[in-house]
Design a protein around this motif. Structure first.
Motif, PDB file in Angstrom:
ATOM      1  N   UNK A 175       1.586   0.663  -2.411  1.00 44.40           N
ATOM      2  CA  UNK A 175       2.207   0.600  -1.225  1.00 44.40           C
ATOM      3  C   UNK A 175       1.200   1.236  -0.172  1.00 44.40           C
ATOM      4  N   UNK A 176       0.075   1.562  -0.291  1.00 40.82           N
ATOM      5  CA  UNK A 176      -0.792   1.851   0.739  1.00 40.82           C
ATOM      6  C   UNK A 176      -0.679   3.489   0.945  1.00 40.82           C
ATOM      7  N   UNK A 222       1.485  -5.062   8.013  1.00 41.45           N
ATOM      8  CA  UNK A 222       0.308  -3.937   8.828  1.00 41.45           C
ATOM      9  C   UNK A 222      -0.704  -4.949   9.647  1.00 41.45           C
ATOM     10  N   UNK A 247       3.931   8.955   5.618  1.00 37.90           N
ATOM     11  CA  UNK A 247       2.612   8.032   5.665  1.00 37.90           C
ATOM     12  C   UNK A 247       3.177   6.662   5.605  1.00 37.90           C
ATOM     13  N   UNK A 248       2.600   5.904   6.666  1.00 43.15           N
ATOM     14  CA  UNK A 248       2.843   4.246   7.013  1.00 43.15           C
ATOM     15  C   UNK A 248       1.682   3.424   6.411  1.00 43.15           C
ATOM     16  N   UNK A 249       0.691   4.291   5.822  1.00 45.91           N
ATOM     17  CA  UNK A 249      -0.213   3.366   5.021  1.00 45.91           C
ATOM     18  C   UNK A 249      -1.422   2.793   6.204  1.00 45.91           C
ATOM     19  N   UNK A 250      -1.514   3.336   7.101  1.00 47.43           N
ATOM     20  CA  UNK A 250      -2.644   2.817   8.131  1.00 47.43           C
ATOM     21  C   UNK A 250      -3.899   2.714   7.474  1.00 47.43           C
ATOM     22  N   UNK A 251      -4.272   3.643   6.841  1.00 47.10           N
ATOM     23  CA  UNK A 251      -5.530   3.820   6.213  1.00 47.10           C
ATOM     24  C   UNK A 251      -6.738   4.501   7.002  1.00 47.10           C
ATOM     25  N   UNK A 301      -3.865  -0.787  15.599  1.00 49.42           N
ATOM     26  CA  UNK A 301      -3.257  -0.954  14.585  1.00 49.42           C
ATOM     27  C   UNK A 301      -1.738  -0.657  14.723  1.00 49.42           C
ATOM     28  N   UNK A 306      -1.617  -3.205   1.387  1.00 47.34           N
ATOM     29  CA  UNK A 306      -2.335  -2.007   2.421  1.00 47.34           C
ATOM     30  C   UNK A 306      -4.022  -2.081   2.146  1.00 47.34           C
ATOM     31  N   UNK A 357      -5.938   5.381  -0.669  1.00 49.59           N
ATOM     32  CA  UNK A 357      -4.590   4.763  -0.561  1.00 49.59           C
ATOM     33  C   UNK A 357      -4.201   4.494  -1.973  1.00 49.59           C
TER      34      UNK A 357
END
Lengths: 65, 376
Positions: free
Chosen positions: A30-31, B320, A10-14, B309, B362, A26
Motif C-alpha cells: 500500500x505504499x 497516485x 501516511x498517503x504513500x507519496x514516497x 504529486x 505505490x 515504502x
C-alpha cells in the motif's frame, strides 16, 4: 534526532523515500512509509528534516532533543 | 512586518519557513476561519467517513511569535501604500506580503437546505451529519472530490448517484482511459453515474428533494453535494493593481508585485520547465510553494519548478499521480496489470513522459517518477 512516523496518516507519496532513502522505505502493498532508522546519523538530518516538511500528510515527526 | 493572508497549509508553511530561514521581525497571519490551520484532504475521506475525529486534521502550527488574526478577512489591498484593509474595519501596514487565500467551491444557484459544498472543516461536519440520515444522495460533479465523496457515501449505506456533463469521472485530470476504470470501480460498488448530462436545476420547497437533469430526468435526493470545481479567492484584490487572470498571477519566483508573493491554490506562476503559467490545487503544492514564496520574500528565492504529486483514495483503491497530464497525453501501462487491479501508467505528450499515474501500485509509481521529462 529521533524519527517517528504515523502510518495511519501516511498517503504513500514516497517523497520521504526520494529525499532520504536510507531512512525511509515504502510497504509494497500500500505504499505506507516504513521507518528504516529511528535514529539517523547526523549527515542525514537535513534530508530527513526536508522529508518531514514536504510530506503531504505531515506524517513524519522529528524529536530533535 | 510581514503579513500572511490565508491560514491554511500554504500560509502556515510560508510563516514557518520565514521563521526557519531567519526572519525575526513581526509576523501576522490572517485567516477567515475561526480554526487554527488544518489539513483539507482528509475532509472528504477520513472525516466524512468518521474514521478520524475532526481534531486529527489539525496541522502542527507552532510558529514562533505569530500574531494570529483568525475569523478575519482581508477585504482590500493597496500595493503601493503597503496596506491591507480588514473585515474588522481596521487597516494593517506591512512591509512584505504573502497572499495565500486559496479557493472557494463553485456553487449552483440554490438556497435550498440539504445542498452542500465541501471545502472547510465546518462544511465537512455539516455534510457528514446530513449524510448519516440520507437515503438518496446526489453528487454533482465527478472530479476528485465528487468521486471520493461518492465512495464514502455509498460505504455509509446511501443510494448514490453522481452526475457530470463529461463522459467519465476525473476525465479532466487523467483523460477517458483512466476515467472509464474509475467509472467501473464505482459501478462495482453500486454507485450510479449519470455521465454526459448536465444539471438543469435543484428542486424542492425549503429543502432539496430532487435534482433535475438536462435530459428531463429527475433524481430524488435527500442530500446534494455540489462538487463542480473552485474559484480562486481574489475578489478582495480587485483594484489592487495585481494581475488576476488566473488567481494571482506570479512570475517564476512566485512574485506578484514588489514585496508581494503568492502561494498555494490561489497562485498561478510561470513554471520554468513548462514555460507557461499554471495554477495547481493540490495539497503538496501548498507546502512546496509556501516554502518557495517565503524564500523569495527573504531574497533567497529561486525559480519554483516542482513535479506535482497528488492522490485520491476511493474504496480500497489508492490512485497516485506525479507530473502533469495534458489533454493530448497518451497513457500506456508501464508496470503491473490493469486486470489485476494494480498498475502504473506513464503519460506521453510531444514524445516525452509528462506524468505517471499509479493504481494501487505505490512503489513502482514512485520509481517511474524518474522518467518524467525523458523521451518516451
Amino acid at each position: 534526532m529521533k524519527v517517528v512516523v504515523d502510518q495511519d496518516k501516511c498517503v504513500g507519496a514516497g517523497q520521504c523515500v526520494l529525499l532520504a532513502p536510507d531512512v525511509f522505505d515504502q510497504r509494497d502493498e500500500d505504499g505506507v512509509v516504513v521507518l528504516l532508522q529511528e535514529f539517523p546519523p547526523a549527515e542525514l538530518h537535513d534530508d530527513v528534516r526536508q522529508a518531514a516538511r514536504v510530506c503531504p500528510a505531515l506524517a513524519i515527526e522529528l524529536d530533535e532533543q | 512586518m510581514i503579513a500572511v493572508v490565508g491560514a491554511s497549509a500554504a500560509g502556515l508553511t510560508a510563516a514557518q519557513t520565514l521563521r526557519r530561514e531567519g526572519y525575526t521581525g513581526p509576523l501576522t497571519v490572517i485567516g477567515d476561519e475561526q480554526h487554527m490551520p488544518y489539513d483539507r484532504p482528509p475532509l472528504s475521506k477520513q472525516v466524512l467517513s468518521g474514521v478520524w475525529e475532526p481534531s486529527k486534521v489539525s496541522l502542527p502550527s507552532t510558529v514562533e511569535d505569530v500574531d494570529w488574526k483568525l475569523g478575519v478577512r482581508a477585504v482590500g489591498l493597496d500595493v503601493g501604500g503597503r496596506r491591507l484593509a480588514l473585515s474588522t474595519g481596521d487597516s494593517l501596514d506591512y512591509d512584505k506580503l504573502v497572499v495565500a487565500t486559496g479557493v472557494s467551491p463553485r456553487r449552483l444557484p440554490s438556497s435550498l437546505a440539504g445542498v452542500h459544498t465541501l471545502r472547510t472543516l465546518d462544511d465537512a461536519l455539516a455534510f457528514k451529519e446530513e449524510l448519516a440520515a440520507a437515503r438518496s444522495v446526489v453528487i454533482v460533479g465527478a472530479g476528485f472530490m465528487g468521486s471520493e465523496v461518492a465512495a464514502v457515501a455509498s460505504s455509509l449505506g446511501a443510494d448514490v448517484t453522481v452526475v457530470d456533463p463529461l463522459a467519465a469521472p476525473m476525465i479532466r485530470q487523467f483523460g477517458p482511459w483512466l476515467g472509464d476504470l474509475v467509472a467501473k470501480l464505482h459501478a462495482d460498488h453500486g454507485v450510479r453515474m449519470r455521465l454526459g448530462v448536465g444539471v438543469s436545476g435543484l428542486v424542492g420547497s425549503g429543502r432539496v428533494s430532487a435534482v433535475e437533469l438536462a435530459d428531463g430526468t429527475s433524481l430524488p435526493a435527500d442530500v446534494v453535494l455540489v462538487a463542480i470545481g473552485s474559484v480562486p479567492n481574489t475578489s478582495w484584490l480587485a483594484g489592487s493593481g495585481l494581475s488576476l487572470t488566473d488567481g494571482v498571477d506570479c512570475d517564476s519566483l512566485c512574485r506578484a508585485a514588489p514585496n508581494v508573493v503568492a502561494c498555494g491554490d490561489v497562485a498561478s506562476w510561470t513554471h520554468p520547465v513548462q514555460g507557461r503559467r499554471i495554477r495547481v490545487e493540490h495539497r503538496m503544492n501548498a507546502t512546496e510553494q509556501g516554502m518557495a514564496a517565503a524564500r523569495t520574500l527573504l531574497g533567497k528565492g529561486s525559480p519554483y519548478s516542482p513535479i506535482p504529486y497528488f492522490w485520491t483514495d476511493q474504496y480500497d483503491v489508492k490512485i497516485q499521480a506525479y507530473g502533469t497530464f495534458p489533454v493530448d497525453a497518451v497513457p500506456s501501462v508501464a508496470a503491473g496489470d490493469v486486470g489485476t487491479g494494480r498498475f502504473a501508467a506513464v503519460y506521453v505528450a510531444d514524445g516525452r513522459v509528462t506524468g505517471v499515474v499509479g493504481w494501487n501500485l505505490p512503489r513502482e509509481t514512485r520509481q517511474l517518477r524518474a522518467r518524467i521529462g525523458e523521451p518516451a
